[in-house]
Scaffold this motif. Structure first.
Motif, PDB file in Angstrom:
ATOM      1  N   TRP A 241       5.121 -34.087  80.425  1.00 41.62           N
ATOM      2  CA  TRP A 241       4.655 -35.106  79.476  1.00 41.62           C
ATOM      3  C   TRP A 241       4.555 -34.505  78.071  1.00 41.62           C
ATOM      4  CZ3 TRP A 241      -0.523 -37.632  81.571  1.00 41.62           C
ATOM      5  CH2 TRP A 241      -0.220 -38.739  82.395  1.00 41.62           C
ATOM      6  N   GLU A 242       3.864 -33.352  78.035  1.00 44.64           N
ATOM      7  CA  GLU A 242       3.636 -32.706  76.743  1.00 44.64           C
ATOM      8  C   GLU A 242       4.967 -32.297  76.121  1.00 44.64           C
ATOM      9  OE1 GLU A 242       0.052 -30.457  76.451  1.00 44.64           O
ATOM     10  OE2 GLU A 242       0.938 -28.946  75.153  1.00 44.64           O
TER      11      GLU A 242
ATOM     12  N   TRP B  22      -1.511 -40.283  79.421  1.00 45.35           N
ATOM     13  CA  TRP B  22      -0.400 -39.835  78.565  1.00 45.35           C
ATOM     14  C   TRP B  22      -0.685 -40.230  77.109  1.00 45.35           C
ATOM     15  CZ3 TRP B  22       5.457 -41.505  79.241  1.00 45.35           C
ATOM     16  CH2 TRP B  22       6.277 -40.524  78.659  1.00 45.35           C
TER      17      TRP B  22
ATOM     18  N   ASP C 242       8.076 -41.829  82.032  1.00 46.52           N
ATOM     19  CA  ASP C 242       7.458 -41.019  83.090  1.00 46.52           C
ATOM     20  C   ASP C 242       7.946 -41.527  84.442  1.00 46.52           C
ATOM     21  OD1 ASP C 242       5.758 -40.485  85.260  1.00 46.52           O
ATOM     22  OD2 ASP C 242       3.972 -40.391  84.031  1.00 46.52           O
TER      23      ASP C 242
ATOM     24  N   VAL D 122       5.557 -45.702  81.637  1.00 48.47           N
ATOM     25  CA  VAL D 122       5.496 -45.108  82.970  1.00 48.47           C
ATOM     26  C   VAL D 122       6.328 -45.984  83.904  1.00 48.47           C
ATOM     27  CG1 VAL D 122       3.986 -44.516  84.890  1.00 48.47           C
ATOM     28  CG2 VAL D 122       3.258 -44.052  82.540  1.00 48.47           C
TER      29      VAL D 122
ATOM     30  N   THR E 160       2.239 -32.948  84.144  1.00 51.36           N
ATOM     31  CA  THR E 160       1.517 -33.113  82.884  1.00 51.36           C
ATOM     32  C   THR E 160       2.158 -32.276  81.772  1.00 51.36           C
ATOM     33  OG1 THR E 160      -0.490 -33.487  84.157  1.00 51.36           O
ATOM     34  CG2 THR E 160      -0.781 -32.922  81.843  1.00 51.36           C
TER      35      THR E 160
END
Lengths: 409, 409, 409, 409
Positions: free
Chosen positions: A74-75, A100, A176, A145, A71
């Motif tokens: 992702w950020e 997301w 992702d 993704v 996660t």
């Protein structure tokens, strides 16, 4: 606090689609005294991890490693490349794409969504239309993704890239790969991805706690002008320190010990292409079992079947949570739950990471017996089908590319 | 890549001020198969970790645990409570205070600094003056490092709180305890701290990779209005999931196994007050050695001596990096470097975490022999002084509260 | 030396009938710093191990623990109770009975054998006849293997005891439980056994390296007059030191760490009776699979089926070594070889120790696929039969006490 | 059972003369799943261990490895080469020589003793006289302990060999190297030893549980005619199986994992000669400390000082058990007790195995503080002396070959 589960003998089957079964060698590598993260010895460790990850991402570009869950990566992909209010385009391919997207929104980005029913991957034509319509190039990034952990649906990243190129659109491509990297073929450079996001606890066979960005030159250039506030995730200091094998703040040293061992196993010992073939093979066997049970693979199109997990639709009127509980209590196996709108409807079988035919066989036997014990309507013979497939000589295995009840009928 | 160091027999002395020597029990706890982070078994783990951390923080309020380095918990403290452009006040007490200040700046905050020469802790009077002058209450938060890892100087957090209260100022009090928590007495609630920041790799005796916020009701209220973009660090989802022992995204499960074991050791087996006394005792012995060597403890005031590390000034003309290299090559011990403006001038002895008298004795012997081998001017007898102190019956040990050449003369 | 096997992903299935799959908890307990074997801390360890082993043996008498393989405990049983030239009576029930017999011969004992075809257990009637004929009571000991690891045939120890008693014969009863203890019900005291021999690497779930004698008062009395030379194995010093939790020479401390953990799991957490039921259940499922394959369980009588392993006869003209090699290469599973006169003819499936239904299911799938790949004639459906049995509610499981082709027809 | 010792933070200093501090790498190697001991993978392990042990013994002849304590290898040396009633000659050099002698007696051998006061090593002249007097060559073996663990006295094995040769006597030479092998120079072939006995838990840095015989051709020939009963210890089957890397019964597989790692560290990474120099250096530093304390090294002759441990005489009227208890309680360090006739009079400092200067420094500090706390008369400055020696450049270190009060005066 009372023990929630009586003692269960034998090895737990951790068949959620991640975290995966960490090999003993990797656990033992992690179980070593922490070293000085400013030492020459550490620099070797850091350099080895970064170099190996480039091989895994199939990139000649930059890679950063965060002491964080997926996660966090992702950020990092968002805050390093974008500015407040920037428009991003997300394929609504499943629960994690939604999360997301929600994150992007929290980070003050404006999110455009290409809707989907979660059973299909990213629609390159829809993307093309969206981008063609965006004459002002307001869309700064496309977020996809690669392999939806909530659905077992794979998206064609190369096709997404082609759509962007065909539109002549400058948007960045952010992908992702949390549940695909090191399990399914992935090519950061060849597919023209700008930022790839990954985590440690799936195909990389590590406990959770590390995450990754692979970064194209274009993404790096974008980061120079990005105005989203950032510090922990900022690439600049990570890349600078990384050139010498170091980190700008204390890294998760012991997990890096594990990563070095994992990279050795994946790259030097098994070989990435063999890793992918193994996942393909186990996934195909799983789908054949599902099909033989008369159940339906959630993913609808054979080209989009995930090789790292299979989501299975429950028959109407039956709840996956009850099935999973029966299996956990009786057979000491964890399966993945249905997430958000799939809660109750879909269970997920993880067949990724440090895995092999007999672990899969045990897994499928657990599902088949669980269906029986839980009273879920099904046909017998799923395991038998899987075994028939797995006991063919490996060379002749051309994946059937069929699954679910459609194929079975 | 060539090995940077020939084989070194025996146990490495990791005497940097963190990461610290991880006990075997904790490494072995980490070295267990990863479990399903959505299972009842996990919920027990999560709940035990959160409960234990409240005891360590001495708080009845909320605690969150991040899969991240301590630096991440710094960021969490800021992004959860503040809004773009908010003014914050930082004591420039050392390298890490400066880094935290720089982070605040990166995150678009406006940073006011109370300058310092790094040899003294936070100046409550200067703070009072600053806050009195801030009639508009533009200062939204005061940021203090409880124990500066770069200098071995401790700040009086209770005094800082009193200064804020005396000024009747509503600013939040944010405190970094990365190198003090679980080594030195710390009281989140009693001292009126709003956000406490901590990491796993020091007094908590874990590898790096976990970090923490303890959160006051006031800080929680502030978080409802905070407008800094945030997602990974957002308290809201962490607190909500945490109520049941879970996490909003994949936690660093194996490090949590280690944390549960560490909390058992610190709270149930040794007892926090004994832990603090042990650190005080080892720190005092260290300062007595430094003083006997004719060297100077960098911290200037006895009330501000750190109990987790001691920074030592090199004699003029001698570089700490050379000394540390001699010690590493000859005696298989890592010491902490001088950081930023102290590079070359100060070396740091970590005496925190899973530590005892003989580990300290070996450490001090390594320093004394290193000074000799490296040709650094010093008097003999530091070890002898330390042993004299350590071999007094423990009950009579009232710390001398003196250190460095001033005390020695 | 070249690697004999290419890299094999996933967990190895170690399904030989011992050493068995050592639980992670036990491996981690072993992986702790060795302690002073003369310390108070050690005394606690030693005492806990001895007490727990008495519970496992179901004896109120003496137990000794050797730093040695099970073979050493065989020797201990003989040299402590017998004198040069003493006559002993051995049931020729399998390879290990023969080896024990050979050992007795090497140790200058005179060995009488009650012959057998290895497919049946000890014949109490034949024993009675032998003892009745021994008017001079020249036979000093009767040696029986409780569970033949080479054949999967169990002997009825209580019946053997009754035969000795009925004959009014003073011979000692020596019993090997190496592959039954802690897997199958065993009662040292109730069954009137004089010396029980056991090892660590089977039901006790430890690596090899510890072995045991449980000793009746009669055996202890015999040891006072025994004249076989002995030192390492001598009970006297072991028992004396053991009273305080110590050993007369350096014990295998780290394996004792593991033993303490194993005893906790077996006695406190799962419960011995549950352990036995689990083994019975997995053994029954295995036999049903064998039967469905149209293969023959080597053990001939249902009352004598082993619950810890199943030996399976190969069809004529097919060699078990080839089958096992195919299974090892293709499915990463080790099975037990046919030993001595059974070499080539029988393979053995271990289903003991830290084991459960899905591990068994994976194991049986591996066998079924191996039979296919190796071209061994068989019927499909063994796994299906096993699953049908295992997915019945556990409460209704009355073992069918049938197995092999006879049952199948 | 109550805990015998309150929680003690930090690392325990295990400074008994064995078992020694097992390196983390070795513990982690042991902490791996047990493998099939009849597999090709095992054969590689077995072969590597046997080959490495030959290097350590400095022999081109045969080596066997027992799953047993060192005491077992003592027994093996006797039962393989001798016959009931055979006469053996033992130097009474200390407690362990006495125990070995007692074992010989238990095994029906006739023991001749060359008496000694335990402070000197084997007297080659006395041996020569004994052998010269033995015209009938009734003495079949000479038993010597290379390094007496109870006294820290080393014997000159080459001189013993020369005495036997000078006497033209055919007796076998059996040598115990349990506390010297892999710590002090030892040459099985060059010194003409017939059977060398060793154990895993000292210089080999392993937990206890493995032991060894190195076997000369002459000893092997003798074994063909030896009539002592034997089975577990019999060389013949061990050597035959060993040729392929296997064992005649279940080996202690996990300890062999550790042995392979230890051999890599000793032979490939540090180098045996460096290992010996390190032990010499640490032993010399220890003696200088003892001397400075005004205490007496128990060993009387500099040529016979052990490099793996130092036994220290207590001043009259003071009991070593009390001193050791004070040190254990206050400083978390275990020292070796005085054994049998030295009980109460001598304590032993182990400085062997995985050890280095700072571990030794911590150890000596613990002793110096313990002497103070326990009120044992001594002069200060032992640690200071040791540090002075250890901080000389290593190249100039010619061992002083002096120790104890004689040297100090």
């Amino acid at each position: 606090m009372p023990s929630p589960m009586p003692y269960q003998p034998g090895r737990h089957f951790l068949q959620i689609p991640g975290p995966t079964n960490v090999p003993d060698r990797i656990l033992r590598a992690i179980d070593n005294p922490t070293i000085d993260h400013r030492s020459a010895e550490f620099a070797q460790l850091g350099a080895a991890c970064l170099a190996g990850m480039k091989t895994v991402f199939k990139t000649g570009g930059d890679v950063v490693i965060y002491p964080a869950s997926g996660t966090g990566a992702w950020e990092a992909a968002l805050v390093n490349t974008l500015s407040p209010g920037d428009r991003v385009l997300v394929f609504e391919s499943g629960h994690f794409a939604s999360l997301w997207s929600k994150m992007a929104n929290s980070l003050t980005l404006t999110v455009d969504t290409i809707p989907g029913d979660w059973r299909r991957g990213a629609d390159a034509d829809a993307l093309r239309a969206k981008l063609d319509a965006d004459r002002q190039h307001e869309i700064k990034a496309v977020m996809v993704v690669h392999n939806e952990t909530s659905t077992g649906v794979k998206s064609d990243i190369a096709a997404v890239r082609r759509a962007i190129d065909a539109a002549g659109h400058p948007a960045l491509l952010l992908v992702d790969t949390i549940s695909s990297l090191a399990s399914m073929d992935y090519r950061h450079d060849e597919w023209g991805v700008d930022v790839t996001v990954a985590g440690s606890q799936k195909g990389l066979m590590l406990p959770p706690g590390l995450s990754f960005n692979a970064i194209s030159a274009k993404a790096l250039a974008a980061s120079k002008h990005s105005r989203l506030p950032k510090s922990y995730w900022r690439w600049e200091e990570m890349l600078e320190a990384g050139r010498k094998g170091f980190f700008p703040y204390t890294p998760a040293t012991n997990l890096l010990f594990g990563l070095r061992e994992a990279l050795k196993m994946l790259i030097e010992e098994e070989g990435l292409e063999n890793v992918f073939r193994r996942h393909d093979r186990n996934a195909e066997a799983t789908r054949r079992a599902v099909c033989a049970w008369g159940l339906e693979v959630f993913a609808q199109h054979p080209d989009e079947f995930s090789s790292s997990l299979t989501a299975v639709l429950m028959p109407a009127g039956f709840n996956e949570a009850e099935l999973r509980e029966v299996i956990l209590r009786n057979f000491n196996m964890s399966l993945g739950a249905g997430l958000s709108k799939l809660a109750g409807k879909v269970f997920r079988i993880g067949h990724l990471g440090n895995f092999n035919d007999l672990m899969l066989a045990g897994t499928l036997c657990g599902v088949e017996m669980g269906l029986e014990l839980a009273g879920v309507p099904h046909r017998k013979g799923g395991v038998t089908e899987a075994l028939a497939y797995l006991s063919q000589p490996a060379v002749s295995q051309v994946a059937s590319k069929e699954g679910g009840v459609h194929a079975a009928v």
